[in-house]
Design a protein around this motif. Structure first.
Motif, PDB file in Angstrom:
ATOM      1  N   PRO A   1       0.659   6.412   6.155  1.00  0.00           N
ATOM      2  CA  PRO A   1       0.175   5.597   7.352  1.00  0.00           C
ATOM      3  C   PRO A   1      -1.234   6.007   7.673  1.00  0.00           C
ATOM      4  O   PRO A   1      -2.110   5.331   7.965  1.00  0.00           O
TER       5      PRO A   1
ATOM      6  N   ASP B   1       0.872  -1.094   0.041  1.00  0.00           N
ATOM      7  CA  ASP B   1       0.072   0.068   0.090  1.00  0.00           C
ATOM      8  C   ASP B   1       0.942   1.295  -0.122  1.00  0.00           C
ATOM      9  O   ASP B   1       1.700   1.401   1.089  1.00  0.00           O
TER      10      ASP B   1
ATOM     11  N   VAL C   1       2.149  -1.335   4.350  1.00  0.00           N
ATOM     12  CA  VAL C   1       2.376   0.231   4.166  1.00  0.00           C
ATOM     13  C   VAL C   1       3.535   0.734   3.822  1.00  0.00           C
ATOM     14  O   VAL C   1       4.293   0.507   4.762  1.00  0.00           O
TER      15      VAL C   1
ATOM     16  N   MET D   1      -7.198   2.178  -3.966  1.00  0.00           N
ATOM     17  CA  MET D   1      -8.318   1.797  -2.849  1.00  0.00           C
ATOM     18  C   MET D   1      -9.907   2.314  -3.329  1.00  0.00           C
ATOM     19  O   MET D   1     -10.822   1.598  -3.012  1.00  0.00           O
TER      20      MET D   1
ATOM     21  N   HIS E   1      -7.616  -0.571   4.652  1.00  0.00           N
ATOM     22  CA  HIS E   1      -6.635  -0.983   3.505  1.00  0.00           C
ATOM     23  C   HIS E   1      -7.140  -2.440   3.120  1.00  0.00           C
ATOM     24  O   HIS E   1      -8.046  -3.159   3.792  1.00  0.00           O
TER      25      HIS E   1
ATOM     26  N   ALA F   1      -1.998  -6.012   3.922  1.00  0.00           N
ATOM     27  CA  ALA F   1      -0.939  -5.124   3.011  1.00  0.00           C
ATOM     28  C   ALA F   1      -0.103  -4.631   4.213  1.00  0.00           C
ATOM     29  O   ALA F   1      -0.263  -4.286   5.153  1.00  0.00           O
TER      30      ALA F   1
ATOM     31  N   GLU G   1      -3.830   7.375   5.895  1.00  0.00           N
ATOM     32  CA  GLU G   1      -4.629   6.730   4.832  1.00  0.00           C
ATOM     33  C   GLU G   1      -4.860   5.314   4.954  1.00  0.00           C
ATOM     34  O   GLU G   1      -5.864   4.770   5.113  1.00  0.00           O
ATOM     35  N   TYR G   2      -3.982   4.781   5.097  1.00  0.00           N
ATOM     36  CA  TYR G   2      -3.819   3.287   5.472  1.00  0.00           C
ATOM     37  C   TYR G   2      -4.801   2.715   6.888  1.00  0.00           C
ATOM     38  O   TYR G   2      -5.619   2.104   6.627  1.00  0.00           O
TER      39      TYR G   2
ATOM     40  N   ASP H   1       5.013   4.090   2.155  1.00  0.00           N
ATOM     41  CA  ASP H   1       4.403   5.438   1.752  1.00  0.00           C
ATOM     42  C   ASP H   1       5.477   5.884   0.495  1.00  0.00           C
ATOM     43  O   ASP H   1       6.516   6.035   0.798  1.00  0.00           O
TER      44      ASP H   1
ATOM     45  N   CYS I   1      -2.396   2.613  -4.596  1.00  0.00           N
ATOM     46  CA  CYS I   1      -2.480   3.504  -3.771  1.00  0.00           C
ATOM     47  C   CYS I   1      -3.891   4.177  -3.454  1.00  0.00           C
ATOM     48  O   CYS I   1      -4.625   3.230  -3.305  1.00  0.00           O
TER      49      CYS I   1
ATOM     50  N   ARG J   1       0.237   4.477  -0.050  1.00  0.00           N
ATOM     51  CA  ARG J   1      -0.061   5.511   0.700  1.00  0.00           C
ATOM     52  C   ARG J   1       0.445   5.833   2.112  1.00  0.00           C
ATOM     53  O   ARG J   1       1.311   5.121   2.368  1.00  0.00           O
TER      54      ARG J   1
END
Length: 121
Positions: free
Chosen positions: A41, A37, A54, A107, A48, A52, A43-44, A56, A79, A39
């Protein structure tokens, strides 16, 4: 499964664009790819794909963290909508990873397809 195939000229990285439905199939397959992922942390944490990792893509240490991963494994990268995932794919290619799936639509497409979203760690 129908996929669009584009192999990098920079390295021997096989990059395959996939839909959320195809990602679901890959996650149910015998050899489950590692999901990255790309994105933040934050956003995660909002939701998610279960399992996954994360990393970034906008962080200064993205390339360093990615470089510690096993390049012979198969990865799925995504992302939020696709742009940062594409940026991450370029780093996978530069580092010489074997095979990377890029989830088109990120996502947002995953959720729009009705797939489960994990909000735990």
């Amino acid at each position: 499964m129908c996929v669009t195939l584009s192999t990098s000229v920079l390295a021997d990285t096989e990059v395959i664009d996939v839909t959320p439905q195809q990602v679901e199939e890959l996650l149910d397959s015998k050899e489950v790819p590692i999901v990255i992922d790309a994105r933040t942390p934050e956003e995660y944490a909002e939701g998610h794909i279960k399992g996954a990792i994360v990393i970034d893509v906008t962080a200064k240490d993205f390339k360093e963290k990615l470089g510690k991963m096993d390049k012979s494994k198969v990865y799925i990268v995504h992302c939020l909508s696709g742009a940062r995932g594409r940026k991450a794919v370029k780093v996978f290619e530069k580092l010489g990873f074997k095979k990377v799936y890029h989830m088109n639509g990120g996502m947002m497409a995953w959720e729009d397809s009705g797939n489960p979203v994990d909000k735990g760690e």
